[in-house]
Design a protein around this motif. Sequence first.
Motif, PDB file in Angstrom:
ATOM      1  N   PHE A 136      10.635 -91.092  39.436  1.00  0.00           N
ATOM      2  CA  PHE A 136      10.323 -91.596  40.766  1.00  0.00           C
ATOM      3  C   PHE A 136       8.995 -92.343  40.782  1.00  0.00           C
ATOM      4  O   PHE A 136       8.164 -92.195  39.881  1.00  0.00           O
ATOM      5  N   SER A 137       8.818 -93.129  41.824  1.00  0.00           N
ATOM      6  CA  SER A 137       7.621 -93.962  41.939  1.00  0.00           C
ATOM      7  C   SER A 137       6.353 -93.122  41.830  1.00  0.00           C
ATOM      8  O   SER A 137       6.297 -91.987  42.304  1.00  0.00           O
ATOM      9  N   SER A 138       5.356 -93.727  41.226  1.00  0.00           N
ATOM     10  CA  SER A 138       4.085 -93.040  41.057  1.00  0.00           C
ATOM     11  C   SER A 138       3.259 -93.098  42.345  1.00  0.00           C
ATOM     12  O   SER A 138       3.302 -94.078  43.084  1.00  0.00           O
ATOM     13  N   PHE A 157       7.676 -94.507  22.190  1.00  0.00           N
ATOM     14  CA  PHE A 157       7.640 -93.125  21.720  1.00  0.00           C
ATOM     15  C   PHE A 157       6.270 -92.808  21.139  1.00  0.00           C
ATOM     16  O   PHE A 157       5.756 -93.544  20.294  1.00  0.00           O
ATOM     17  N   HIS A 158       5.664 -91.714  21.631  1.00  0.00           N
ATOM     18  CA  HIS A 158       4.391 -91.219  21.106  1.00  0.00           C
ATOM     19  C   HIS A 158       4.740 -90.213  19.999  1.00  0.00           C
ATOM     20  O   HIS A 158       5.096 -89.075  20.276  1.00  0.00           O
ATOM     21  N   LYS A 159       4.602 -90.654  18.753  1.00  0.00           N
ATOM     22  CA  LYS A 159       5.072 -89.859  17.630  1.00  0.00           C
ATOM     23  C   LYS A 159       4.309 -88.545  17.491  1.00  0.00           C
ATOM     24  O   LYS A 159       4.905 -87.488  17.261  1.00  0.00           O
ATOM     25  N   CYS A 160       3.000 -88.580  17.614  1.00  0.00           N
ATOM     26  CA  CYS A 160       2.194 -87.361  17.422  1.00  0.00           C
ATOM     27  C   CYS A 160       2.513 -86.310  18.480  1.00  0.00           C
ATOM     28  O   CYS A 160       2.536 -85.111  18.192  1.00  0.00           O
ATOM     29  N   ARG A 165       7.137 -92.340  26.546  1.00  0.00           N
ATOM     30  CA  ARG A 165       6.180 -92.796  27.549  1.00  0.00           C
ATOM     31  C   ARG A 165       6.642 -94.123  28.164  1.00  0.00           C
ATOM     32  O   ARG A 165       7.219 -94.974  27.479  1.00  0.00           O
ATOM     33  N   VAL A 166       6.344 -94.284  29.438  1.00  0.00           N
ATOM     34  CA  VAL A 166       6.525 -95.546  30.150  1.00  0.00           C
ATOM     35  C   VAL A 166       5.145 -96.030  30.574  1.00  0.00           C
ATOM     36  O   VAL A 166       4.359 -95.262  31.134  1.00  0.00           O
ATOM     37  N   SER A 191       4.722 -89.679  31.290  1.00  0.00           N
ATOM     38  CA  SER A 191       5.061 -88.843  30.141  1.00  0.00           C
ATOM     39  C   SER A 191       6.327 -88.051  30.445  1.00  0.00           C
ATOM     40  O   SER A 191       6.390 -87.356  31.474  1.00  0.00           O
ATOM     41  N   LEU A 192       7.322 -88.153  29.585  1.00  0.00           N
ATOM     42  CA  LEU A 192       8.553 -87.387  29.792  1.00  0.00           C
ATOM     43  C   LEU A 192       8.305 -85.896  29.636  1.00  0.00           C
ATOM     44  O   LEU A 192       8.878 -85.078  30.365  1.00  0.00           O
ATOM     45  N   SER A 193       7.441 -85.507  28.710  1.00  0.00           N
ATOM     46  CA  SER A 193       7.203 -84.081  28.449  1.00  0.00           C
ATOM     47  C   SER A 193       6.562 -83.368  29.641  1.00  0.00           C
ATOM     48  O   SER A 193       6.833 -82.195  29.895  1.00  0.00           O
TER      49      SER A 193
END
Length: 399
Positions: A136-138, A157-160, A165-166, A191-193
């Motif tokens: 959803f919108s920030s 993708f943030h590998k570490c 991420r968007v 961040s998806l996480s």
Amino acid sequence: MDGTKPYRNLPMDVVIDDILSRLPVKTLIRFTSVCKSWYSLIRNPKFITTHINRSIYNYILFMPLRNRWEGFFSVICDKSFVEHAKLEIPFCSEYGIVRIVGSCNGLLCLTDEYVDAFGRDLYLWNPSVRKYKTIFSSSVIEFDDCLKNYSVFGFGFHKCANDYRVVRIIYFGDDANNFFGKVPPEVEVYSLSTDSWKRVGAAVPCEVHSFSDSLAFVDGAVHWLAYSSAEDAEDVVMSFDLNDEVFREVMLPDNLLDGVGQEVSLMDFKGSLSLFVFSPEMPSVSKRCYIWLLREYGAVKSWTKQFTIVPHDTVEFPLGCTKSGKVIFQTGGQLFSFDVENQQFKDLGTSWEPYAVDAMFMESLVLLEGGNVAFGQAMSVGASCNSAYEDGYFEDFQE
């Protein structure tokens, strides 16, 4: 030679892990019902990463312009180029037409195409596991709605952190419609996480025009073709590193156009940042196209004109590169692939003008844990692929 020899002295759980990590998604989803230990293993983030690194099931997702209102992607094998399934988008955007922001490890990032709703909501969708998530919108960045603005997005993708991420850049305009001047751009990252947005105080050095299609995720950074000044031509690659959240610039080679090309498109060519130079408006000058590769990341002098393509007709626009290194483009109203290694063209047998294309889509288990279940989103069209794909997830959707 005994085929089981490599496994003789290994613990059974290691053997099972190794074998399962090489199987297609459809089979793995079924295997989550075998026992609790397999259920936990297949959903484990480390296993999902290993499975991605060993994946051989790669595809092209293609949405024709004339069918964009129907909300389907065609699934095409990236080796045989046979269409054998259709994917129904499982959610309804505000205006009914979606745009691909980016794709990484089998996870698509989509948003509404129309200006009024562009970027208002975003969607992360993994067709392989039939799940999606609405972003959803920030509300992190607040500004006057009367202030002219537009947003540019990137996805990677943030590998570490093992996280997707968007990044959103918001440009603000003044009374003279200058969007890169008095009011500095704002940056935020999702961040998806954590399922949250945050503001990033990084300085944005360049301007990326709204609705730019020329971007690529390479080496942990999102890249856009950008303008370093008010000139009409894009003259620099601007990147945003998802690890340190810093913007950087890489100048284009001085002789990039070389009196031939009028258009430049940014692409990921087998893991390297690349430029596709073509002349859609000047067929009388040359039909030749070129692919430039950045041999040493960040070093402008390492730009190398690596491949030359001489199509039968004028290239209207490139659509991307497959994971195997085949360039997909439209020429003369037809879709073609070009194998840079053996210099061979292949007519893909369709004259439908593409609306949205992901040339590097792959099967993965990303989003298996979490997300909304999307029932009935796929439909088989009955065509067969080569043997490398026959056991893949998209081989049969009719359960």
